[in-house]
Write an enzyme that holds these catalytic residues in place. Structure first.
Site, PDB file in Angstrom:
ATOM      1  N   THR A 117      -2.947  -0.609  -7.087  1.00 55.88           N
ATOM      2  CA  THR A 117      -2.123  -0.617  -5.884  1.00 55.88           C
ATOM      3  C   THR A 117      -2.941  -0.321  -4.633  1.00 55.88           C
ATOM      4  OG1 THR A 117      -0.335   0.584  -4.747  1.00 55.88           O
ATOM      5  CG2 THR A 117      -1.573   1.812  -6.366  1.00 55.88           C
ATOM      6  N   TYR A 141       1.462   8.943  -6.850  1.00 60.87           N
ATOM      7  CA  TYR A 141       1.470   7.569  -7.345  1.00 60.87           C
ATOM      8  C   TYR A 141       0.111   6.914  -7.127  1.00 60.87           C
ATOM      9  CZ  TYR A 141       2.130   2.531  -7.246  1.00 60.87           C
ATOM     10  OH  TYR A 141       1.978   1.176  -7.447  1.00 60.87           O
TER      11      TYR A 141
END
Length: 326
Positions: A117, A141
């Site tokens: 990501t 995250y």
């Protein structure tokens, strides 16, 4: 040899399954259906219900299906949730990736493609980020994905496994043929939230923060169509099999849109107005992040669905079709 797709019943993994089928290959899917849907997997695709952290199960799958490559999508992905419950993210995204890597090494899986990501970059102080930009995650995250990247590189160095790490920017849209789309309940993706509001499924939507150092004060993101992203995975695996060179690649278009611009695009495409409320900033949200995609383009990636209106059109068509199916 066969490809194993973890999280293949989910949003991005499900589109990767379709991309393989479209070119005549049938992957194997492993998913625990915690956010994915069994109905998203075409009937001809072998499906195993199970946990990506179950090393024994993984070894059975690798042997039974002669797996030579793994595309790893299974993960938790909501930034605010990761801040509230970091241990869940380090378990699901990091510890279970470690278990998957262990099974891949024991099972002699040669190739590993990882769903990472742009959140690993944090809040970069530059217009666009390339793969050499120093990572600085703002959330558990992003950190959970970066830790997985470190493990993958170390495994390649120690055991000779080859990998591609794909750092996604903001994924949106749906399959142009209407076969799959974003179906996760209570999804937080901006375009999905705006479309649900336009269709009357939400009474209003929030814009989180209006004082960022951006042209209109709202966050700017690089939105990439999920089908273009799925085909980037095929390209990455093909290149890995061809030259055996491990790589880290950005997956984005190199163009950013603010939250307000996205909302206006949804209003225009949907042909309706809807209520938008101002809310405070959310923790973990960078002001602006846009990809430099030169390395992926040089490998032959030719995105065909890079217009924001097209992304919104496909997402809207999917949401409408979901109502019809109910």
């Amino acid at each position: 040899m066969t490809v194993l797709i973890t999280g293949g019943a989910g949003y991005i993994g499900g589109h990767a399954v379709l991309a393989f089928l479209d070119r005549g290959e049938t992957p194997v899917v492993l998913d625990d259906l915690s956010t994915g849907s069994r109905s998203a997997i075409p009937s001809e695709v072998p499906f195993i219900f199970g946990d990506v952290g179950d090393t024994s199960l993984l070894l059975q799958i690798i042997e039974a299906h002669k797996i030579d490559a793994i595309l790893h999508f299974a993960a938790k992905i909501v930034v605010p949730e990761s801040i509230a419950d970091p241990l869940a993210y380090y378990l699901n995204n990091t510890a279970k990736t470690r278990a998957l890597l262990e099974a891949a090494v024991k099972g002699k899986v040669r190739y590993f493609v990882f769903s990472s990501t742009a959140a690993v970059y944090g809040n970069p102080n530059r217009a666009t980020v390339n793969e050499e930009t120093v990572p600085a995650p703002l959330s558990p995250y992003g950190m959970s994905k970066l830790m997985s990247e470190f493990m993958i590189r170390d495994v390649s160095a120690a055991y000779g496994q080859k990998h591609v790490i794909l750092r996604y920017f903001n994924v949106a849209g749906a399959d142009p043929k209407g076969r799959h789309g974003q179906s996760t309940a209570n999804a937080t993706h901006l375009i999905k939230v705006a479309i649900e509001t336009a269709l009357g499924r939400r009474p209003f939507m929030n814009i989180f923060g209006n004082d960022y150092p951006t042209p209109d004060g709202t966050c700017v993101r690089d939105y990439v169509h999920v089908s273009d992203l799925a085909y980037a995975h095929l390209l990455a695996l093909d290149q890995l099999r061809l030259d055996g060179v491990s790589r880290t690649l950005n997956c984005g278009y190199g163009r950013g849109y603010s939250v307000r611009e996205v909302v206006e695009a949804v209003r225009r495409v949907a042909g309706t107005n809807f209520e938008v409320r101002q809310a405070p900033r959310r923790p973990g949200d960078p002001a602006s992040i846009i990809a430099s995609n030169d390395q992926l383009v040089r490998l032959g990636w030719k995105p065909e669905l890079h217009d924001l209106s097209v992304i919104v059109q496909h997402a809207l068509a999917w949401e409408k079709s979901c109502v019809i199916r109910v």
